[in-house]
Design an enzyme around this catalytic site. Structure first.
Site, mmCIF file in Angstrom:
data_model
loop_
_atom_site.group_PDB
_atom_site.id
_atom_site.type_symbol
_atom_site.label_atom_id
_atom_site.label_comp_id
_atom_site.label_asym_id
_atom_site.label_seq_id
_atom_site.Cartn_x
_atom_site.Cartn_y
_atom_site.Cartn_z
ATOM 1 N N HIS A 1 -0.280 3.085 -10.895
ATOM 2 C CA HIS A 1 -0.934 3.322 -9.614
ATOM 3 C C HIS A 1 -0.134 2.646 -8.509
ATOM 4 C CE1 HIS A 1 -4.212 4.644 -7.214
ATOM 5 N NE2 HIS A 1 -4.672 3.438 -6.905
ATOM 6 N N CYS B 1 -0.848 9.174 -5.803
ATOM 7 C CA CYS B 1 -1.164 7.878 -5.210
ATOM 8 C C CYS B 1 -0.020 7.287 -4.402
ATOM 9 C CB CYS B 1 -1.649 6.900 -6.267
ATOM 10 S SG CYS B 1 -0.520 6.692 -7.637
ATOM 11 N N ASP C 1 -7.115 0.673 -1.047
ATOM 12 C CA ASP C 1 -6.615 1.766 -1.878
ATOM 13 C C ASP C 1 -6.881 3.088 -1.206
ATOM 14 O OD1 ASP C 1 -5.697 3.412 -3.783
ATOM 15 O OD2 ASP C 1 -6.906 2.577 -5.424
#
Lengths: 661, 307
Positions: A457, A413, A473
């Site tokens: 994250h 991520c 995202d």
């Protein structure tokens, strides 16, 4: 130290003192240098040899040498001497050395007292439910050892444990009452805190690979309980830190350094969500919250909502912290929000050179005249086409973004977030990287959301004209399962093994127990560890219906009356039932029966004499009386236990007197 | 004090006569609690606070347990070994605990006496002999008996002072004085007879102060071989009277001490003797009982029985 006046401890009980010491210091030894463990072994061995009379007691000179050697060792082992570890080291050393000189009851009491302080020291390092249970066990062993000091006759081990346990059991109710009602004060002075060894969590920077390392730990990060309906975990982005400064390799945070609030404040906040978070200590000032935080409160310290909507504590969080928050699910601006020049410059800033291909790509979008939303769509489309989400990305070179976007195309991520923000900035769209947690898992036993390190994250916030900072995202474009179902679902089977705590999660029969255990830990955290003056007031209000002095007074009075009644009942019961010997208890029914029929045992008459008298008065009693007399004597005076059933039979079958009508 | 705790031959320990108060170590325990409380408050650590409150509760519960250890114990006066004045008195009491657990580490001491430790099994009587300070001739009353215990944790002391209703007898201290005249006169006749008969002459021994002059071995003294004394075995039936009136000394106590000495001396020689005191007479006899009778008569001569 040991005075000749204090009586000696029985030798068979010294083992108990050594055992209680072992229980008290065992968890501390892992925080201390290994030589202290060795010192402890040596001291115990020495004591044992003294008991066997192989060696003598240490003399004063030897004791002085040992003590100064220990102090010197501690100074060498701990670089900063005011630290907590140094203090605990000092305590354990003194505790261990005391063993060499352990003869009198006074020595024993000192061991026990230091033992209790050592148990307290355990609680400085950890306070989980398991640690609490272990502490209770330590108390039981300490109490057992404590009373063995004062025994003057030999007893079995279970007897001693029973007496110690009984003392603990008797003291627990009062302890609970004191714990609940005693007023809580804030810290009286500042104290050293444990060193941060082996703690996992974010640092205040982000470079490729950081979060990939973090998710390998299965440790809990925080637990949340919501007021009202529980939101879906996938919709929850727990903002931790805003990173707005990129130097080509690492993202840093600048917003904290900004002098004035720079965030446009929405004037309409709708759909407020209230929740309470219990945060594991992470040694940072920033806390985790949902976007658009509008209110925060805690009894554990001063909290505030910072420039970029990040919640901050006045001091780093060194112990578990509970705070209550309100965040808006939606926000509206009546006037279109504007970004200040300073902020715009900061959030579009890139290092002067590096990553030429990425810059070129972004430049193409600008030249093509795409608007902000189109630029975003282009970037997401790029990710969606040919990128792989993996925990084991290849190492990136000097042009990290270029390497990732055009060569490896494999990343976690933070790679997606970082390169996405880079592209946006290069294309002139203000963008910043957010680190925190996404998702979590509900515990149905206690109804709370557990967010663990494996939920760590990174994502991006982009400034869109008209709606302000918007959460985006990029990972969702590559691996939507990550967002919807959690990390393990999004990863390949090889990668899954790297995620922390996952071996547990996958065995189906263990899962309910693991959930229950975590729920117990959460309840422990909420009701025991976080029980503070605030909760105390709430509890008293709920129990008594208010906090007036008269309510408190009458509650205490009622409690005292209850205790008094129990005590009085106990005393009366003692008086009503005189303690009889075993023989007297056995004979009582027969004697009562005969007394009702007019044949009472005379004062000063033995049972044998009584039976003889009975036989003389009534010829038909002669034979049963003689039998009974013989059996009774066999049981009482010859200690023949086997005869007891026969005796009982005879007692029961002894004929009654003829009625006198 | 005597009004609050009247004399009795036996006592059962209960909440009316037992007292509890923290021992010195109990205050140390309070100090421990304070340390833990400060730690818990400064670190805002509820577990340490709970530990501090545990120590506090243990201190409170220890009061009950210390009380329970001694409660339901019976203390009964057994008696006292007769002794001579100036020697420590040994008094015995019987302890019996009706507690299911028995009684641990109980310490006993008469006022001014030595401390003794005992532990009792449930329901099993146990006698304990306690050494008390030396007393003067006459009736002897034990001081108050201290029964105490710090069991189970040594931080709470539970104790009681019992006024046991016991009486003992202290004999006069034996002191060497010239042999009473009456005994001498009787002896003289015997001695003459023995000397003429010669068959009861038992031997010589070194002179001890107080030996009768007529037993001196003058012949041996004249040979410059030292001062010796002739010994005669007493023929059965020869009777001797120890008479108050015939004592050479005037002081009452000295007379009694002298009579005591001679009574012991005759007893050691297994010589029958009788005792005549103003108002009392013990007929001539031998044996331990007789000796005790005589010594008791001496001990209680003009002694006032304590209330």
């Amino acid at each position: 130290m040991s005075s000749s006046k204090s009586p000696l401890i029985r030798r068979d009980n010294i083992g108990w003192l050594l055992a209680s010491q072992a229980f008290a210091i065992a968890p501390l030894l892992s925080h201390l240098p290994a030589w202290i463990s060795a010192l402890w072994m040596l001291a115990v061995l020495w004591r044992w040899l003294i008991l066997l009379q192989r060696v003598g007691e240490p003399n004063l000179f030897l004791k002085l040498v040992l003590t100064s050697a220990c102090v010197a060792g501690l100074y060498l082992s701990f670089p900063h001497q005011a630290g907590l570890d140094f203090m605990v080291g000092l305590l354990v050393c003194a505790f261990v050395l005391k063993v060499i000189e352990l003869n009198t009851r006074k020595d024993g009491l000192l061991i026990i007292f230091i033992g209790f302080i050592a148990v307290a020291a355990q609680f400085l390092f950890a306070q989980s439910l398991l640690v609490g249970v272990y502490g209770l066990l330590c108390c039981a062993v300490l109490l057992t050892a404590w009373q063995t000091i004062f025994y003057s006759k030999p007893h079995g081990a279970w007897f001693k444990v029973g007496r110690g346990g009984l003392l603990l059991l008797h003291s627990m109710p009062l302890m609970v009452i004191l714990f609940v009602v005693m007023p809580r004060l804030g810290p009286l002075w500042t104290v050293p805190v444990p060193d941060g060894k082996g703690k996992t969590g974010f640092s205040d920077t982000l470079s490729p690979g950081d979060i990939g390392t973090l998710v390998k730990s299965g440790e809990p990060a925080f637990r949340v309980s919501f007021v009202g309906a529980n939101p879906v975990p996938s919709s929850l982005y727990w903002r931790g830190l805003v990173l707005d400064d990129y130097d080509g390799q690492v993202w840093h945070s600048q917003a904290l350094a900004l002098p004035e609030p720079d965030e446009p404040v929405p004037d309409q906040l709708e759909d407020l969500l209230e929740y309470s978070v219990i945060l594991e200590p992470h040694r940072q000032v920033w806390l985790f919250s949902l976007p658009r935080a509008v209110y925060v409160a805690s009894t554990g310290g001063e909290l505030s909502i910072g420039n970029d909507g990040i919640v901050q504590a006045a001091e780093p969080v060194y112990r578990r912290l509970q705070y209550t928050m309100r965040s808006a699910r939606q926000a509206h601006f009546t006037q279109p929000p504007t970004l200040s020049a300073v902020s715009r410059r900061l959030n579009t800033q890139l290092p002067p050179q590096g990553d030429p291909k990425a810059r070129q790509l972004a430049n193409q979008w600008v030249l093509a005249g795409l608007n902000d939303q189109q630029k975003i769509d282009q970037a997401l489309k790029l990710f969606n086409e040919s990128f792989t989400y993996t925990l084991q990305p290849p190492t990136l070179g000097r042009h990290a973004v270029d390497d990732f976007l055009f060569v490896s195309k494999r990343g976690f991520c933070e790679h997606f977030a970082s390169s996405f923000a880079f592209l946006m900035r290069a294309a002139g769209v203000p963008a910043r990287v957010l680190v925190g947690y996404q998702g979590g898992r509900y515990n149905d036993v206690e109804n709370y959301l557990l967010v663990s390190q494996s939920d760590a994250h990174a994502w991006v916030e982009v400034w869109l004209e008209g709606s302000g900072w918007t959460t985006l995202d990029p990972t969702a474009a590559v691996a939507p399962q990550r967002i919807e179902q959690g990390l393990t679902e999004a990863l390949s089977p090889q990668d899954r093994d790297l995620v922390g705590g996952d071996a547990w999660q996958r065995s189906a029969w263990l899962l309910p127990w693991q959930k229950r255990w975590d729920a117990a830990g959460y309840a422990w955290q909420r009701w025991v560890l976080n029980y503070d003056s605030h909760q105390q007031q709430g509890l008293l209000e709920r129990l008594l219906g208010g906090r007036d002095a008269w309510r408190l007074g009458s509650a205490l009075l009622a409690l005292a009356v209850v205790f008094g009644v129990v005590f009085a009942y106990w005393l009366l019961r003692q008086r009503r039932r005189p303690q009889l010997s075993a023989e007297a208890r056995l004979l009582a029914p027969l004697l009562r029966r005969l007394a009702r029929q007019g044949m009472a045992l005379q004062p000063g008459e033995t049972f044998a004499q009584f039976l003889q008298r009975l036989g003389e008065q009534e010829p038909r009693y002669r034979i049963p009386a003689r039998h009974l007399s013989r059996l009774f004597e066999q049981w009482v005076y010859q200690g023949d236990v086997a005869v007891k059933p026969q005796l009982l039979r005879h007692l029961k079958a002894f004929p009654g007197l003829p009625s006198k009508t | 004090m005597d009004q609050r705790a009247p004399r009795a031959a036996s006592f059962r320990l209960n909440r009316k006569n037992l007292y509890t108060f923290p021992h010195l170590t109990g205050f140390a325990c309070l100090g421990l609690m304070a340390i833990l409380w400060l730690l818990g408050t400064n670190y805002q650590n509820n577990l340490i606070l709970a530990l501090a409150y545990s120590v506090m509760s243990i201190l409170v519960v220890a009061i009950l347990h210390a009380y329970l250890n001694l409660a339901a114990m019976d203390v009964r006066w057994l008696g006292v070994q007769p002794t001579f004045a100036g020697q420590p008195v040994e008094a015995s009491v019987e302890l019996c605990s009706a507690n299911k657990q028995g009684c641990e580490s109980v310490e006993l001491r008469f006022a001014g006496g030595e401390l003794r430790q005992a532990s009792l099994d449930s329901g099993a009587p146990q006698s304990v002999t306690l050494v008390c300070p030396a007393a003067t001739r006459g009736y002897w009353r034990p001081g108050r008996l201290l029964v105490q215990s710090c069991f189970p944790l040594g931080i709470i002391r539970c104790w009681t002072w019992l006024n046991l209703d016991g009486v003992g007898v202290v004999y006069p201290a034996p002191r060497v004085v010239p042999e009473p005249l009456g005994a001498q006169a009787d002896n003289l006749a015997d001695g003459l007879r023995v000397e003429t008969g010669g068959e009861d002459f038992a031997g010589l021994r070194v002179y001890r102060p107080g030996d009768p002059m007529r037993h001196m071995a003058w012949k041996i003294f004249a040979q410059d071989k030292g001062l010796y004394c002739k010994e005669y075995s007493q023929p059965q039936g020869a009777d001797t009277w120890l008479d108050w009136q015939s004592m050479a000394v005037q002081d009452t106590e000295l007379r009694l001490s002298g009579l005591c000495y001679w009574a012991l001396a005759y007893h050691a020689q297994q010589r029958p003797f009788g005792l005549r005191l103003p108002g009392t007479e013990v007929p001539i006899d031998t044996g331990d009982t007789h000796l005790h009778q005589c010594l008791t008569a001496l001990a209680l001569f003009q002694a006032v029985k304590p209330a």
